[in-house]
Motif scaffolding. Structure first.
Motif, PDB file in Angstrom:
ATOM      1  N   LYS A   1      61.984  26.137  39.275  1.00  0.00           N
ATOM      2  CA  LYS A   1      62.856  25.828  39.950  1.00  0.00           C
ATOM      3  C   LYS A   1      62.045  24.117  39.867  1.00  0.00           C
ATOM      4  O   LYS A   1      62.558  22.894  40.502  1.00  0.00           O
ATOM      5  CB  LYS A   1      62.432  25.833  41.221  1.00  0.00           C
ATOM      6  N   ALA A   2      61.149  23.805  39.667  1.00  0.00           N
ATOM      7  CA  ALA A   2      59.836  22.895  39.892  1.00  0.00           C
ATOM      8  C   ALA A   2      60.082  22.110  38.635  1.00  0.00           C
ATOM      9  O   ALA A   2      59.825  20.460  38.739  1.00  0.00           O
ATOM     10  CB  ALA A   2      58.625  23.564  40.376  1.00  0.00           C
TER      11      ALA A   2
ATOM     12  N   ASN B   1      58.566  35.750  40.746  1.00  0.00           N
ATOM     13  CA  ASN B   1      58.199  35.093  41.354  1.00  0.00           C
ATOM     14  C   ASN B   1      58.084  33.444  41.387  1.00  0.00           C
ATOM     15  O   ASN B   1      58.441  32.481  41.147  1.00  0.00           O
ATOM     16  CB  ASN B   1      58.045  35.431  42.660  1.00  0.00           C
ATOM     17  N   ALA B   2      56.404  33.644  40.115  1.00  0.00           N
ATOM     18  CA  ALA B   2      55.171  32.414  40.135  1.00  0.00           C
ATOM     19  C   ALA B   2      56.397  31.916  39.160  1.00  0.00           C
ATOM     20  O   ALA B   2      57.005  30.938  38.594  1.00  0.00           O
ATOM     21  CB  ALA B   2      53.890  32.519  39.735  1.00  0.00           C
TER      22      ALA B   2
ATOM     23  N   SER C   1      59.959  31.852  38.324  1.00  0.00           N
ATOM     24  CA  SER C   1      60.744  31.030  38.930  1.00  0.00           C
ATOM     25  C   SER C   1      60.790  29.879  39.529  1.00  0.00           C
ATOM     26  O   SER C   1      61.939  29.288  39.450  1.00  0.00           O
ATOM     27  CB  SER C   1      62.021  32.553  40.165  1.00  0.00           C
ATOM     28  N   LYS C   2      59.744  30.072  40.500  1.00  0.00           N
ATOM     29  CA  LYS C   2      59.263  28.711  41.077  1.00  0.00           C
ATOM     30  C   LYS C   2      59.250  27.542  40.181  1.00  0.00           C
ATOM     31  O   LYS C   2      58.780  26.377  40.146  1.00  0.00           O
ATOM     32  CB  LYS C   2      58.484  28.990  41.581  1.00  0.00           C
ATOM     33  N   ARG C   3      58.399  28.621  39.017  1.00  0.00           N
ATOM     34  CA  ARG C   3      57.657  27.293  38.068  1.00  0.00           C
ATOM     35  C   ARG C   3      58.781  25.988  37.414  1.00  0.00           C
ATOM     36  O   ARG C   3      58.579  25.721  37.201  1.00  0.00           O
ATOM     37  CB  ARG C   3      57.298  27.765  36.684  1.00  0.00           C
TER      38      ARG C   3
END
Length: 150
Positions: free
Chosen positions: A130-131, A123-124, A126-128
């Protein structure tokens, strides 16, 4: 060599349980129980196929990683994530020492720790990603706006 076999069993336990659960539509409990029964019976009937450590550890690791394979598909279960969780479970199992002795539910606890850790790391990342995409699109918009205003 024993540790490599334990890690491979960890991967197989989680991935096969998930496959039987999701693709063969057997349900999580039935998939885990069926596969664990097959592995357990094999080593019960043929205890001397492998060395004593592996004959004792393989069924335990397989049962523990089958708990990982019971994850629901809507919780974004993927084969890579399940394989990584199986590896992490195996590493914890190999290095656990006497920490979990006398502790009921040790396999489930280790499975939970391995799956939760793997999901958090995934999750970390994938958020990175996306950011980074969002920052890139903002930079492109700002660049176009600056270019048009000149």
């Amino acid at each position: 060599m024993n540790y490599v076999i334990i890690v491979l069993v960890g991967i197989l336990g989680s991935v096969l349980t998930y496959y039987v659960n999701e693709h063969l539509k057997q349900g999580a409990v039935r998939a885990s129980a069926l596969l664990a029964l097959i592995v357990g019976l094999f080593f019960y009937i043929f205890p001397d196929v492998l060395n004593e450590y592996l004959s004792k550890s393989i069924p335990i690791v397989f049962i523990g990683t089958s708990f990982i394979g019971m994850v629901a598909s809507h919780s974004k279960g993927s084969y890579l994530r399940l394989a990584l969780a199986g590896i992490l479970f195996s590493v914890i199992y190999i290095n656990k020492g006497n920490f979990f002795n006398g502790y009921g539910g040790a396999l489930g606890t280790i499975a939970f720790i391995a799956l939760l850790t793997t999901m958090a790391i995934s999750n970390a990342f994938s958020k990175r990603k996306k950011a980074k995409k969002k920052i890139k699109s903002i930079k492109e918009k700002v660049f176009k706006k600056n270019k048009n205003s000149q």
